[in-house]
Motif scaffolding. Structure first.
Motif, PDB file in Angstrom:
ATOM      1  N   GLY A  14       0.845  -1.189   0.000  1.00 19.93           N
ATOM      2  CA  GLY A  14       0.000   0.000   0.000  1.00 19.93           C
ATOM      3  C   GLY A  14       0.883   1.243   0.000  1.00 19.93           C
ATOM      4  O   GLY A  14       1.794   1.325   0.829  1.00 19.93           O
ATOM      5  N   GLY A  15       0.658   2.158  -0.938  1.00 23.81           N
ATOM      6  CA  GLY A  15       1.501   3.345  -1.037  1.00 23.81           C
ATOM      7  C   GLY A  15       2.454   3.278  -2.221  1.00 23.81           C
ATOM      8  O   GLY A  15       3.053   4.277  -2.600  1.00 23.81           O
ATOM      9  N   GLU A  16       2.569   2.065  -2.843  1.00 23.45           N
ATOM     10  CA  GLU A  16       3.471   1.916  -3.995  1.00 23.45           C
ATOM     11  C   GLU A  16       2.760   2.177  -5.315  1.00 23.45           C
ATOM     12  O   GLU A  16       3.351   2.045  -6.381  1.00 23.45           O
ATOM     13  N   VAL A  18       0.024   0.473  -6.521  1.00 23.07           N
ATOM     14  CA  VAL A  18      -0.517  -0.738  -7.153  1.00 23.07           C
ATOM     15  C   VAL A  18      -1.901  -0.437  -7.733  1.00 23.07           C
ATOM     16  O   VAL A  18      -2.221  -0.793  -8.877  1.00 23.07           O
ATOM     17  N   VAL A  19      -2.713   0.248  -6.920  1.00 23.42           N
ATOM     18  CA  VAL A  19      -4.090   0.526  -7.341  1.00 23.42           C
ATOM     19  C   VAL A  19      -4.098   1.408  -8.594  1.00 23.42           C
ATOM     20  O   VAL A  19      -4.824   1.147  -9.555  1.00 23.42           O
ATOM     21  N   SER A  20      -3.245   2.428  -8.603  1.00 22.50           N
ATOM     22  CA  SER A  20      -3.191   3.310  -9.778  1.00 22.50           C
ATOM     23  C   SER A  20      -2.793   2.520 -11.020  1.00 22.50           C
ATOM     24  O   SER A  20      -3.404   2.665 -12.083  1.00 22.50           O
ATOM     25  N   ALA A  21      -1.764   1.664 -10.883  1.00 22.59           N
ATOM     26  CA  ALA A  21      -1.311   0.891 -12.046  1.00 22.59           C
ATOM     27  C   ALA A  21      -2.450   0.016 -12.569  1.00 22.59           C
ATOM     28  O   ALA A  21      -2.697  -0.042 -13.783  1.00 22.59           O
ATOM     29  N   PRO A  43      -5.082  -3.539   2.606  1.00 21.45           N
ATOM     30  CA  PRO A  43      -5.254  -3.541   4.067  1.00 21.45           C
ATOM     31  C   PRO A  43      -6.003  -2.306   4.542  1.00 21.45           C
ATOM     32  O   PRO A  43      -6.249  -1.389   3.751  1.00 21.45           O
ATOM     33  N   ALA A  44      -6.319  -2.277   5.822  1.00 17.30           N
ATOM     34  CA  ALA A  44      -7.037  -1.117   6.370  1.00 17.30           C
ATOM     35  C   ALA A  44      -6.091   0.062   6.600  1.00 17.30           C
ATOM     36  O   ALA A  44      -6.537   1.170   6.836  1.00 17.30           O
ATOM     37  N   GLU A  45      -4.774  -0.196   6.513  1.00 19.91           N
ATOM     38  CA  GLU A  45      -3.811   0.897   6.719  1.00 19.91           C
ATOM     39  C   GLU A  45      -3.728   1.755   5.459  1.00 19.91           C
ATOM     40  O   GLU A  45      -3.923   1.258   4.353  1.00 19.91           O
ATOM     41  N   ILE A  46      -3.392   3.026   5.636  1.00 19.55           N
ATOM     42  CA  ILE A  46      -3.247   3.915   4.475  1.00 19.55           C
ATOM     43  C   ILE A  46      -1.955   3.579   3.736  1.00 19.55           C
ATOM     44  O   ILE A  46      -1.872   3.609   2.523  1.00 19.55           O
ATOM     45  N   LYS A  47      -0.888   3.252   4.496  1.00 16.15           N
ATOM     46  CA  LYS A  47       0.409   2.956   3.884  1.00 16.15           C
ATOM     47  C   LYS A  47       0.929   1.643   4.450  1.00 16.15           C
ATOM     48  O   LYS A  47       0.790   1.401   5.653  1.00 16.15           O
ATOM     49  N   LYS A 127      11.350   7.917  -6.802  1.00 17.80           N
ATOM     50  CA  LYS A 127      10.960   6.609  -6.258  1.00 17.80           C
ATOM     51  C   LYS A 127       9.486   6.322  -6.517  1.00 17.80           C
ATOM     52  O   LYS A 127       9.063   5.192  -6.719  1.00 17.80           O
ATOM     53  N   ARG A 128       8.682   7.398  -6.505  1.00 16.76           N
ATOM     54  CA  ARG A 128       7.228   7.321  -6.650  1.00 16.76           C
ATOM     55  C   ARG A 128       6.812   6.669  -7.978  1.00 16.76           C
ATOM     56  O   ARG A 128       5.722   6.144  -8.107  1.00 16.76           O
ATOM     57  N   SER A 129       7.740   6.773  -8.976  1.00 12.52           N
ATOM     58  CA  SER A 129       7.339   6.355 -10.328  1.00 12.52           C
ATOM     59  C   SER A 129       7.621   4.876 -10.604  1.00 12.52           C
ATOM     60  O   SER A 129       7.529   4.428 -11.742  1.00 12.52           O
ATOM     61  N   ASP A 155      -4.601  11.968 -18.193  1.00  7.92           N
ATOM     62  CA  ASP A 155      -5.806  12.518 -17.538  1.00  7.92           C
ATOM     63  C   ASP A 155      -5.619  12.590 -16.031  1.00  7.92           C
ATOM     64  O   ASP A 155      -5.990  13.566 -15.388  1.00  7.92           O
ATOM     65  N   LYS A 156      -5.027  11.521 -15.462  1.00 10.39           N
ATOM     66  CA  LYS A 156      -4.889  11.449 -14.005  1.00 10.39           C
ATOM     67  C   LYS A 156      -3.817  12.411 -13.494  1.00 10.39           C
ATOM     68  O   LYS A 156      -4.050  13.204 -12.573  1.00 10.39           O
ATOM     69  N   PHE A 157      -2.609  12.328 -14.106  1.00  8.85           N
ATOM     70  CA  PHE A 157      -1.490  13.061 -13.508  1.00  8.85           C
ATOM     71  C   PHE A 157      -1.444  14.540 -13.880  1.00  8.85           C
ATOM     72  O   PHE A 157      -0.804  15.331 -13.186  1.00  8.85           O
TER      73      PHE A 157
END
Ligand code: COA
Length: 570
Positions: A14-16, A18-21, A43-47, A127-129, A155-157
């Motif tokens: 979470g935070g890498e 995955v969902v966006s990809a 998971p229930a955690e944000i990161k 790193k974000r990319s 559109d997203k970025f």
């Protein structure tokens, strides 16, 4: 020959991103005219914590997330550990390496493509990319349409700023080069683009929100709760374009009270919540029953009880939806199968609440809430908007008048001549409080008997397959999509199986269940809860003795689980 449908799973932390990809792949495929069905779990955690996104795409309609993946892309060692048992001969494994946090063992027969995701992102000083490097590589390796991918990515970025868009496009291109440099030895590829039909791609939650707007909702009040929050998010974005209003309440009890108040004032009103919220709302649902005030509630079920597994899939609120009330409190309960249904059943639920002046609960679930699917673009003119029965101003106004269909005319507050006492107390026809005797019996009969026509107001339950069957499978909610595929596979293999897919859960269409069961030797009821809640109602309300197949790990069924269990029964 290349496989027609393709299932790509991405796993990471979470935070890498995955969902966006995953979202980018599904949106790109949809824009390329393909069918898409996605499943995600996080998971229930944000990161932090394991996060997974699965995209199934095909030129033909897909009804569920599939059995397992064809291609697995691991962003980190945890994702690899979670999925390595699924790396079977014939599957493809794309992983972060060299330079990742793990060294995988590649099983025999598995095709592996190492892509230095972390290292490339670090070299690009962003790193974000990392997720965009992976996406570029997947695009090159599996024919994910670059044109539409770049469109959705842009559109997203773009909204986040030109610099963010540019470094992500740069990372995508680097990933693409890495993918192109590898020798492709597998045959998996996304089907070629075709002329897109008039379709949209949205999630179950967004579809419920869209249904609220298309169904003419004039008031929506909710308190945020996973996995239902996006319903309110969608409504918040779109209801200002109508004459309607959205309120974020201070808690669930306040939100249902506001819905009751707005509905009493003549507005088509609803709320959306999840199990714990429904539990809190149950007292005021009793008031909706007693005061015959229309209330529509969407319950996006999650793993319970209590905080339970808030981001995980479950279908375990059937008991509370049907019987979770004090006193004798009749209500209508329905469920949804897929994203298209989320729109249609929300419109229908709002209409039924108006028509029957009682609480109507629509059960969605965690899997469907976050699943995005391609569906035909809904046409507002195709949706009927039902309004409540209103007093015609003639004669004496009796709020709880005994009528032939047991439904009494309502009047908006302030209507001259329609003064009445509005409370949760038992009452006579005029609304004057009464504490027992004949009026009590007449009014309680009225509240129950008015629901006797609900079944006839709804579409008949769909039967999938004809003739006699060895096994008939009864399923509800998003499990139906899994059963559809399992039934089709088994029928293609010559097995005598059928499906029965109720959407009206209560009042239970008993004669339809009985008619279906008469054509089957055995009835199987797979559902994602521990107690086999629908099987329980089937046993208590019909003469059928079903075989219950409950699971409760927080994940949906797969078609092969159903095929296996059905074959055992045969
Ligand atoms: N460049 C810039 N931004 C990027 C990016 C990139 N390459 N990749 C992703 N992002 C952004 C996304 O756009 C998103 O921001 P947004 O919300 O403004 O759109 C954000 O980073 C998170 O990325 P995303 O891909 O959506 O999620 P993820 O795969 O990293 O997983 C979640 C994180 C979503 C699972 C996690 O944050 C979460 O919400 N967990 C659930 C929490 C919850 O509901 N708890 C229940 C409480 S009861």
């Amino acid at each position: 020959m290349a496989k027609k449908d393709l299932i790509i799973r991405i796993g990471g932390e979470g935070g890498e991103g995955v969902v966006s990809a995953g979202d980018f792949i599904s949106a790109a495929c949809a824009r390329a005219g393909l069918e898409v069905y996605t499943f995600k779990t996080f998971p229930a955690e944000i990161k932090g914590g394991y996060c997974m996104y699965q995209v199934r795409t095909s030129p033909d309609r897909v009804y569920n997330q599939g059995d397992t993946f064809d291609v697995f892309c691991a962003f980190n060692g945890e994702a690899y550990e979670m999925n390595k048992h699924l790396l079977i001969p014939g599957s493809v494994f794309v992983y972060d390496g060299p330079g990742g946090d793990f060294e995988p063992e590649i099983p025999e027969g598995v095709t592996a493509y190492p892509i230095p995701m972390t290292k490339t992102a670090q070299d690009l000083k962003s790193k974000r990319s990392k997720n965009m490097v992976a996406l570029g590589a997947l695009s090159a390796l599996f024919n994910i349409h670059e044109g539409t991918l770049k469109e959705v990515l842009t559109d997203k970025f773009k909204k986040k700023g030109e610099d963010i868009l540019n470094f992500n496009l740069g990372a995508f291109n680097e990933g693409k080069k890495l993918g192109q440099a590898l020798t492709k030895v597998d045959e998996f590829r996304v089907a070629d683009a075709k002329d897109p039909d008039d379709v949209i791609i949205i999630s179950g939650n967004e579809a419920c929100g869209m249904g609220a707007i298309l169904g003419g909702a004039e008031f929506f009040s909710a308190y945020p709760i996973t996995p239902a929050t996006e319903v309110a998010k969608f409504v918040a974005e779109h209801i200002p374009k109508t004459t309607g209003t959205l309120l974020q309440a201070e808690d669930e009890i306040a939100s249902i009270a506001q819905v009751l108040g707005a509905s009493y004032a003549g507005k088509k009103s609803l709320t959306a919540t999840s199990g714990p919220g429904l539990a809190l709302m149950s007292e005021l649902l009793g008031m909706s029953t007693m005061s015959e005030t229309p209330v529509f509630l969407i319950d996006v079920q999650r793993g319970g009880p209590s905080t339970g597994m808030p981001t995980k899939h479950e279908q375990s609120d059937l008991f509370i939806a049907i019987h979770g009330g004090h006193g004798d409190s009749p209500r209508i309960v329905m469920s949804v199968e897929d994203v298209k249904d989320c729109i249609e059943m929300t419109v229908e639920g709002l209409n039924l609440a108006e028509k029957y002046q009682c609480p109507v609960i629509l059960l969605s679930d965690g899997s469907l809430a976050f699943s995005t699917q391609t569906i035909p673009a809904p046409k507002p003119e195709n949706f009927e908007i039902v309004k409540r029965k209103l007093w015609d101003g003639k004669g004496e106004f009796k709020r709880y008048e005994l009528t032939e269909d047991n439904i009494s005319p309502m009047a908006d507050p302030g209507t001259p001549g329609a003064q009445h006492i509005a409370t949760g107390l038992e009452h006579n026809e005029s609304g004057t409080p009464r504490y027992g005797g004949k009026d009590r019996v007449l009014q309680i009969n009225k509240r129950f008997n008015k629901l006797s026509t609900v079944e006839a107001s709804c579409k008949p339950t769909e039967v999938d397959g004809d003739g006699d069957a060895d096994v008939g499978i009864i399923a509800w909610g998003s499990t139906i999509g899994v059963i559809r595929e399992a039934v089709a596979r088994m029928r293609a293999d010559g097995l005598k199986v059928k499906g029965f897919y109720p959407k009206l859960m209560w009042p239970m269409p008993v004669s339809q269940y009985e008619a279906f069961a008469k054509t089957c030797k055995t009835i199987l009821v797979p559902e994602v809860n521990y107690q086999g809640q629908l099987a329980h109602f089937i046993r208590s309300e019909t003469t059928i003795k079903p075989v219950s197949y409950p699971i409760s790990e927080g994940l949906p069924f797969t078609p092969s689980m159903i095929v296996e269990r059905t074959k055992e029964l045969i």
